[in-house]
Scaffold this motif. Structure first.
Motif, PDB file in Angstrom:
ATOM      1  N   ASP A   1       0.654  -1.286   0.132  1.00  0.00           N
ATOM      2  CA  ASP A   1      -0.029  -0.010  -0.117  1.00  0.00           C
ATOM      3  C   ASP A   1       0.889   1.361  -0.022  1.00  0.00           C
ATOM      4  O   ASP A   1       0.643   2.273  -0.703  1.00  0.00           O
ATOM      5  N   ILE A   2       1.902   1.206   0.598  1.00  0.00           N
ATOM      6  CA  ILE A   2       2.800   2.429   0.569  1.00  0.00           C
ATOM      7  C   ILE A   2       3.411   2.380  -0.790  1.00  0.00           C
ATOM      8  O   ILE A   2       3.495   3.423  -1.563  1.00  0.00           O
ATOM      9  N   ILE A   3       3.796   1.475  -1.411  1.00  0.00           N
ATOM     10  CA  ILE A   3       4.029   1.498  -2.683  1.00  0.00           C
ATOM     11  C   ILE A   3       3.019   2.114  -3.789  1.00  0.00           C
ATOM     12  O   ILE A   3       3.467   3.044  -4.569  1.00  0.00           O
ATOM     13  N   SER A   4       1.765   1.672  -3.474  1.00  0.00           N
ATOM     14  CA  SER A   4       0.750   2.337  -4.360  1.00  0.00           C
ATOM     15  C   SER A   4       0.785   3.808  -4.017  1.00  0.00           C
ATOM     16  O   SER A   4       0.102   4.446  -5.042  1.00  0.00           O
ATOM     17  N   ALA A   5       0.568   4.371  -2.827  1.00  0.00           N
ATOM     18  CA  ALA A   5       0.731   5.593  -2.370  1.00  0.00           C
ATOM     19  C   ALA A   5       1.766   6.435  -3.353  1.00  0.00           C
ATOM     20  O   ALA A   5       1.606   7.750  -3.412  1.00  0.00           O
ATOM     21  N   LEU A   6       2.710   5.811  -3.768  1.00  0.00           N
ATOM     22  CA  LEU A   6       3.885   6.646  -4.619  1.00  0.00           C
ATOM     23  C   LEU A   6       3.234   7.258  -5.844  1.00  0.00           C
ATOM     24  O   LEU A   6       3.822   8.231  -6.413  1.00  0.00           O
ATOM     25  N   LEU A   7       2.096   6.581  -6.194  1.00  0.00           N
ATOM     26  CA  LEU A   7       1.270   7.062  -7.450  1.00  0.00           C
ATOM     27  C   LEU A   7       0.505   8.086  -7.189  1.00  0.00           C
ATOM     28  O   LEU A   7       0.061   8.749  -8.105  1.00  0.00           O
ATOM     29  N   GLU A   8       0.233   8.772  -5.730  1.00  0.00           N
ATOM     30  CA  GLU A   8      -0.689   9.649  -5.590  1.00  0.00           C
ATOM     31  C   GLU A   8       0.153  10.884  -5.003  1.00  0.00           C
ATOM     32  O   GLU A   8       0.895  10.863  -4.282  1.00  0.00           O
ATOM     33  N   GLN A   9       0.007  11.739  -6.179  1.00  0.00           N
ATOM     34  CA  GLN A   9       0.737  13.040  -6.106  1.00  0.00           C
ATOM     35  C   GLN A   9       0.754  13.709  -4.456  1.00  0.00           C
ATOM     36  O   GLN A   9       1.690  14.175  -4.064  1.00  0.00           O
TER      37      GLN A   9
ATOM     38  N   LEU B   1      12.926  -3.445  -0.869  1.00  0.00           N
ATOM     39  CA  LEU B   1      13.617  -3.544  -2.232  1.00  0.00           C
ATOM     40  C   LEU B   1      12.763  -4.801  -2.850  1.00  0.00           C
ATOM     41  O   LEU B   1      12.451  -4.318  -4.032  1.00  0.00           O
ATOM     42  N   PRO B   2      12.589  -6.011  -2.311  1.00  0.00           N
ATOM     43  CA  PRO B   2      11.936  -6.950  -3.185  1.00  0.00           C
ATOM     44  C   PRO B   2      10.851  -6.572  -3.584  1.00  0.00           C
ATOM     45  O   PRO B   2      10.077  -6.912  -4.791  1.00  0.00           O
ATOM     46  N   MET B   3       9.891  -6.081  -2.688  1.00  0.00           N
ATOM     47  CA  MET B   3       8.404  -5.619  -3.155  1.00  0.00           C
ATOM     48  C   MET B   3       8.471  -4.555  -4.234  1.00  0.00           C
ATOM     49  O   MET B   3       7.708  -4.495  -4.855  1.00  0.00           O
ATOM     50  N   LEU B   4       9.530  -3.757  -3.981  1.00  0.00           N
ATOM     51  CA  LEU B   4       9.636  -2.421  -4.869  1.00  0.00           C
ATOM     52  C   LEU B   4       9.875  -3.173  -6.506  1.00  0.00           C
ATOM     53  O   LEU B   4       9.315  -2.700  -7.294  1.00  0.00           O
TER      54      LEU B   4
ATOM     55  N   ARG C   1       9.039  -6.089  -7.670  1.00  0.00           N
ATOM     56  CA  ARG C   1       7.925  -6.952  -7.965  1.00  0.00           C
ATOM     57  C   ARG C   1       7.136  -5.857  -8.548  1.00  0.00           C
ATOM     58  O   ARG C   1       6.321  -6.080  -9.638  1.00  0.00           O
ATOM     59  N   ALA C   2       6.691  -4.622  -7.766  1.00  0.00           N
ATOM     60  CA  ALA C   2       5.997  -3.813  -8.190  1.00  0.00           C
ATOM     61  C   ALA C   2       6.089  -2.896  -9.630  1.00  0.00           C
ATOM     62  O   ALA C   2       5.196  -2.693 -10.369  1.00  0.00           O
ATOM     63  N   TYR C   3       7.291  -2.709  -9.607  1.00  0.00           N
ATOM     64  CA  TYR C   3       7.717  -1.903 -10.966  1.00  0.00           C
ATOM     65  C   TYR C   3       8.153  -2.919 -12.131  1.00  0.00           C
ATOM     66  O   TYR C   3       8.058  -2.836 -13.312  1.00  0.00           O
ATOM     67  N   ALA C   4       8.088  -4.214 -11.697  1.00  0.00           N
ATOM     68  CA  ALA C   4       8.170  -5.258 -12.982  1.00  0.00           C
ATOM     69  C   ALA C   4       6.921  -5.596 -13.482  1.00  0.00           C
ATOM     70  O   ALA C   4       6.620  -6.140 -14.611  1.00  0.00           O
ATOM     71  N   ASP C   5       5.611  -5.435 -12.856  1.00  0.00           N
ATOM     72  CA  ASP C   5       4.316  -5.513 -13.116  1.00  0.00           C
ATOM     73  C   ASP C   5       4.046  -4.454 -14.204  1.00  0.00           C
ATOM     74  O   ASP C   5       4.087  -3.591 -14.321  1.00  0.00           O
TER      75      ASP C   5
END
Length: 93
Positions: A58-66, A84-87, A89-93
Protein backbone atom coordinates in the motif's frame (compact mmCIF):
# COMPACT_ATOMS: atom_id res chain seq x y z
CA UNK A 1 -13.04 3.96 12.52
CA UNK A 2 -15.68 6.32 11.20
CA UNK A 3 -15.33 10.05 10.61
CA UNK A 4 -12.23 11.77 9.32
CA UNK A 5 -11.09 13.06 12.72
CA UNK A 6 -11.40 9.62 14.29
CA UNK A 7 -9.57 7.93 11.41
CA UNK A 8 -6.84 10.57 11.61
CA UNK A 9 -6.33 10.00 15.33
CA UNK A 10 -6.30 6.23 14.82
CA UNK A 11 -3.64 6.61 12.12
CA UNK A 12 -1.53 8.76 14.44
CA UNK A 13 -1.96 6.45 17.44
CA UNK A 14 -0.74 3.41 15.53
CA UNK A 15 2.76 4.93 15.44
CA UNK A 16 2.98 4.42 19.19
CA UNK A 17 2.07 0.74 19.22
CA UNK A 18 5.25 -1.28 18.82
CA UNK A 19 6.25 -3.79 17.65
CA UNK A 20 4.16 -4.29 14.52
CA UNK A 21 1.23 -6.57 15.25
CA UNK A 22 -1.97 -7.88 13.66
CA UNK A 23 -3.56 -4.63 14.85
CA UNK A 24 -1.48 -2.78 12.28
CA UNK A 25 -2.70 -5.06 9.52
CA UNK A 26 -6.35 -4.71 10.47
CA UNK A 27 -6.31 -0.94 11.10
CA UNK A 28 -3.33 0.61 9.35
CA UNK A 29 -3.84 -0.99 5.94
CA UNK A 30 -7.36 0.46 5.47
CA UNK A 31 -6.09 3.86 6.67
CA UNK A 32 -3.36 3.77 4.02
CA UNK A 33 -6.19 3.38 1.47
CA UNK A 34 -8.34 6.16 2.94
CA UNK A 35 -9.93 8.74 0.62
CA UNK A 36 -8.67 11.61 2.81
CA UNK A 37 -5.03 12.43 2.08
CA UNK A 38 -4.52 13.78 5.61
CA UNK A 39 -5.43 10.37 7.02
CA UNK A 40 -3.17 8.65 4.50
CA UNK A 41 -0.26 10.95 5.44
CA UNK A 42 -0.69 10.07 9.11
CA UNK A 43 -0.95 6.37 8.27
CA UNK A 44 2.23 6.59 6.19
CA UNK A 45 4.01 8.24 9.10
CA UNK A 46 2.86 5.45 11.42
CA UNK A 47 3.93 2.80 8.93
CA UNK A 48 7.38 4.42 8.79
CA UNK A 49 7.66 4.25 12.57
CA UNK A 50 6.42 0.69 13.09
CA UNK A 51 7.35 -0.86 9.72
CA UNK A 52 4.75 -3.62 9.34
CA UNK A 53 5.76 -5.56 6.24
CA UNK A 54 2.11 -6.00 5.23
CA UNK A 55 1.89 -2.24 4.65
CA UNK A 56 4.60 -2.09 1.98
CA UNK A 57 2.34 -2.83 -1.02
CA UNK A 58 0.00 0.00 0.00
CA UNK A 59 2.93 2.34 0.58
CA UNK A 60 4.17 1.51 -2.90
CA UNK A 61 0.70 2.28 -4.28
CA UNK A 62 0.80 5.64 -2.49
CA UNK A 63 3.85 6.56 -4.57
CA UNK A 64 1.42 7.07 -7.46
CA UNK A 65 -0.69 9.59 -5.52
CA UNK A 66 0.79 13.06 -5.96
CA UNK A 67 -0.63 14.39 -2.67
CA UNK A 68 1.10 11.73 -0.54
CA UNK A 69 3.99 10.54 -2.72
CA UNK A 70 6.60 12.36 -0.61
CA UNK A 71 5.37 10.72 2.57
CA UNK A 72 5.33 7.35 0.81
CA UNK A 73 8.98 7.80 -0.20
CA UNK A 74 9.83 8.73 3.38
CA UNK A 75 8.02 5.66 4.72
CA UNK A 76 9.82 3.33 2.32
CA UNK A 77 13.13 4.93 3.29
CA UNK A 78 12.46 3.93 6.90
CA UNK A 79 11.95 0.32 5.80
CA UNK A 80 15.38 0.33 4.20
CA UNK A 81 16.57 -2.55 2.03
CA UNK A 82 13.81 -4.85 3.29
CA UNK A 83 11.36 -3.06 0.97
CA UNK A 84 13.49 -3.53 -2.16
CA UNK A 85 12.15 -6.96 -3.22
CA UNK A 86 8.57 -5.67 -3.08
CA UNK A 87 9.54 -2.52 -5.00
CA UNK A 88 11.19 -4.67 -7.65
CA UNK A 89 8.01 -6.79 -7.99
CA UNK A 90 5.79 -3.70 -8.15
CA UNK A 91 7.78 -2.11 -10.92
CA UNK A 92 8.14 -5.38 -12.84
CA UNK A 93 4.32 -5.58 -13.21
Amino acid sequence: PQGTALRLEAARALAWIKPASPLHTSLLIPLLRDADCTVVRAALHSAAQVKPVEAVPDIISALLEQKVAGEAVDALTHYGPSALPMLDRAYAD
